[in-house]
Enzyme design. Sequence first.
Site, PDB file in Angstrom:
ATOM      1  CE  LYS A 120      -1.453  -3.350  -3.591  1.00 31.49           C
ATOM      2  NZ  LYS A 120      -0.220  -2.649  -3.130  1.00 31.49           N
ATOM      3  CG  ASN A 121       2.836  -2.543  -4.986  1.00 36.82           C
ATOM      4  OD1 ASN A 121       1.759  -2.267  -4.557  1.00 36.82           O
ATOM      5  ND2 ASN A 121       3.718  -3.394  -4.267  1.00 36.82           N
ATOM      6  CB  CYS A 156      -1.000  -2.923   4.862  1.00 33.46           C
ATOM      7  SG  CYS A 156      -2.155  -3.901   3.463  1.00 33.46           S
ATOM      8  NE  ARG A 209       4.046   0.510   4.570  1.00 36.01           N
ATOM      9  CZ  ARG A 209       3.247   0.110   3.827  1.00 36.01           C
ATOM     10  NH1 ARG A 209       1.835  -0.092   3.785  1.00 36.01           N
ATOM     11  NH2 ARG A 209       3.717  -0.129   2.314  1.00 36.01           N
ATOM     12  CG  ASP A 261       4.800  -6.961  -1.088  1.00 33.61           C
ATOM     13  OD1 ASP A 261       4.765  -6.390   0.067  1.00 33.61           O
ATOM     14  OD2 ASP A 261       4.955  -6.068  -1.988  1.00 33.61           O
ATOM     15  NE  ARG A 263      -5.401  -1.293   0.077  1.00 31.45           N
ATOM     16  CZ  ARG A 263      -4.275  -1.715   0.632  1.00 31.45           C
ATOM     17  NH1 ARG A 263      -4.211  -2.049   1.698  1.00 31.45           N
ATOM     18  NH2 ARG A 263      -3.230  -1.229  -0.072  1.00 31.45           N
TER      19      ARG A 263
HETATM   20  N1  EPU Z   1      11.836   3.302   4.886  1.00 34.56           N
HETATM   21  C1  EPU Z   1      12.125   4.464   5.602  1.00 34.56           C
HETATM   22  N2  EPU Z   1      11.852   5.510   5.040  1.00 34.56           N
HETATM   23  C2  EPU Z   1      11.301   6.150   4.198  1.00 34.56           C
HETATM   24  C3  EPU Z   1      10.644   4.918   3.193  1.00 34.56           C
HETATM   25  C4  EPU Z   1      10.861   3.556   3.499  1.00 34.56           C
HETATM   26  O1  EPU Z   1      12.806   4.008   6.611  1.00 34.56           O
HETATM   27  O2  EPU Z   1      11.238   7.047   3.688  1.00 34.56           O
HETATM   28  C5  EPU Z   1      11.636   2.014   5.077  1.00 34.56           C
HETATM   29  C6  EPU Z   1      10.539   1.412   5.385  1.00 34.56           C
HETATM   30  O3  EPU Z   1       9.953   1.349   6.772  1.00 34.56           O
HETATM   31  C7  EPU Z   1      10.765  -0.173   5.009  1.00 34.56           C
HETATM   32  C8  EPU Z   1      11.658   0.060   3.811  1.00 34.56           C
HETATM   33  O4  EPU Z   1      12.432   1.275   4.106  1.00 34.56           O
HETATM   34  O5  EPU Z   1      11.544  -0.743   6.137  1.00 34.56           O
HETATM   35  C9  EPU Z   1      11.121  -0.394   2.329  1.00 34.56           C
HETATM   36  O6  EPU Z   1      10.219   0.462   2.234  1.00 34.56           O
HETATM   37  P1  EPU Z   1       9.671   0.952   1.030  1.00 34.56           P
HETATM   38  O7  EPU Z   1       9.634   2.454   0.949  1.00 34.56           O
HETATM   39  O8  EPU Z   1      10.528   0.079  -0.144  1.00 34.56           O
HETATM   40  O9  EPU Z   1       8.061   0.537   0.880  1.00 34.56           O
HETATM   41  P2  EPU Z   1       7.152   1.268   0.222  1.00 34.56           P
HETATM   42  O10 EPU Z   1       7.323   1.838  -1.288  1.00 34.56           O
HETATM   43  O11 EPU Z   1       6.204   2.017   1.141  1.00 34.56           O
HETATM   44  C10 EPU Z   1       6.389  -0.782  -1.482  1.00 34.56           C
HETATM   45  C11 EPU Z   1       5.017  -1.496  -1.707  1.00 34.56           C
HETATM   46  C12 EPU Z   1       4.853  -2.600  -0.703  1.00 34.56           C
HETATM   47  C13 EPU Z   1       6.114  -3.453  -0.426  1.00 34.56           C
HETATM   48  C14 EPU Z   1       7.502  -2.436  -0.220  1.00 34.56           C
HETATM   49  C15 EPU Z   1       8.675  -3.296  -0.255  1.00 34.56           C
HETATM   50  C16 EPU Z   1       3.516   0.150  -2.901  1.00 34.56           C
HETATM   51  C17 EPU Z   1       2.496   0.949  -2.826  1.00 34.56           C
HETATM   52  N3  EPU Z   1       3.884  -0.621  -2.011  1.00 34.56           N
HETATM   53  O12 EPU Z   1       6.085   0.027  -0.329  1.00 34.56           O
HETATM   54  O13 EPU Z   1       3.845  -3.314  -0.960  1.00 34.56           O
HETATM   55  O14 EPU Z   1       5.973  -4.139   0.655  1.00 34.56           O
HETATM   56  O15 EPU Z   1       7.450  -1.586  -1.257  1.00 34.56           O
HETATM   57  O16 EPU Z   1       8.916  -3.883  -1.390  1.00 34.56           O
HETATM   58  O17 EPU Z   1       4.596  -0.183  -4.028  1.00 34.56           O
HETATM   59  C18 EPU Z   1       2.090  -4.744  -0.512  1.00 34.56           C
HETATM   60  O18 EPU Z   1       1.807  -4.585  -2.052  1.00 34.56           O
HETATM   61  O19 EPU Z   1       1.358  -5.496  -0.038  1.00 34.56           O
HETATM   62  C19 EPU Z   1       2.812  -3.573  -0.006  1.00 34.56           C
HETATM   63  C20 EPU Z   1       2.804  -3.257   1.172  1.00 34.56           C
END
Ligand code: EPU
Length: 422
Positions: free
Chosen positions: A22-23, A116, A121, A305, A397
């Site tokens: 998915k991701n 979610c 975030r 996750d 989802r």
């Molecule tokens: N963060 C910041 N600033 C940013 C971006 C992130 O402070 O600009 C922080 C976040 O708050 C968090 C950490 O950095 O504490 C890591 O967040 P990341 O950006 O890696 O998460 P994401 O890209 O928004 C993806 C997955 C999530 C998964 C996270 C961590 C997707 C669409 N989502 O989210 O997946 O939990 O990486 O591995 O790829 C799920 O599949 O259930 C899901 C939530």
Amino acid sequence: MKKLIIRGGKPLNGEININGAKNSTVALIPAAILADSEVVLEGVPDIQDVHSLIEILHEFNVKTSFKNNVLKIDPSEMQSIPMPTGKIQSLRASYYFMGATLSKFGEGVIGLPGGCFLGPRPIDQHVKAFKSLGAEVEDEYGVITLTTPNGLIATRIYLDVVSVGATINTILASVRAKGKTVIENAAREPEIIDVVTLLNKMGAKIRGAGTSVIRIEGVEQLHGTTHTIIPDRIEAGTYITAAVAMGHEVKINNVIFEHIESFIAKLDEMGAKMEIGEDSILVGRSDDLNMVSIKTQPYPGFATDLQQPLTPLLTKAKGKGTITDTIYPQRVKHIPELNRMGADIKVDGDIIRIEGPAELTGAPVRASDLRAGACLVIAGLIANGETEITGVDNILRGYSNIVEKLQSVGADIEMIEDDTVE
Ligand code: EPU
């Protein structure tokens, strides 16, 4: 209005096939719009997030066809259309359209993503990267407007936080920028390698994916290609957990073991019986599980996750353990629901404290987010009696055919429509 009904305690036997990730998919689809001709993605999971992204593509005048897990994307007539509201706000991964439209059109208007609720975030690192590349970024009431008065110019970008989304978005934005962009402190998740593999097949020049320094040499044009998506390591971890909890012998197919090594190491520590095959994992009957403590970390650490799906298994283990989610400390919405089913878990600041073993009993519970939903499904499989799960759309989802997959290994689970349920 959907409800999952699970009558727990049934032994699981058989095989489960894992879908494409998915991701990865939710980033590969926006990446594909950078091509000037058709991109074919194979192994695309049939999940709600994919259907939402397809609707968004149509709004951008991109042609698609989606059949038998093959998604064809023809962006040759794509238009730069502002998307302040609507479908774009229904999933968090919409933020990839910021990097992608910047790269394709030098502009974009994207409504802030939903997805979610896992606590705050922020997307400050995405914005920082776009600005470093020369974009102007305005945020008005959650609508992000991106412009590039002087084009995108390659640069060196240090990400203050290890972020999957910011790393991929920076790659998308810089893939056609003039010169060589260097991303430092990049995330190393397999999904990032997958996106870079697609982009390189499309003609991009990107090196270092899977390490913390990624180098991108801007190219003028990207073309169509065909790409098979990597297996979903989180879906694999979810079914492996169900199999450890209730399996007699369950084979999980289409797994890249190296992508879930830290997760398997924890299950080993718990005393789970598993045989690792070339691209499958055979899970045997596991009794007398040891309690463990878990700390989630960026890849290759234990994935946030998988924290929620693993929690019900910990309730079966003997002793005291903790879960510390360093990525999303507020990812705890599954805990009150598990306690309603008889678990003994406390949220103590940023630490989840578990004492086991606990006897789980079926109860009405609500899936507040995707992985909390996976957690409750596993809890329902373990529990005595009937569990009713609402908030099912959150599960759909990200998990395709979850009911059919579990039924095929002997679980007593069904999805019903109930008009009395919100
Ligand atoms: N963060 C910041 N600033 C940013 C971006 C992130 O402070 O600009 C922080 C976040 O708050 C968090 C950490 O950095 O504490 C890591 O967040 P990341 O950006 O890696 O998460 P994401 O890209 O928004 C993806 C997955 C999530 C998964 C996270 C961590 C997707 C669409 N989502 O989210 O997946 O939990 O990486 O591995 O790829 C799920 O599949 O259930 C899901 C939530």
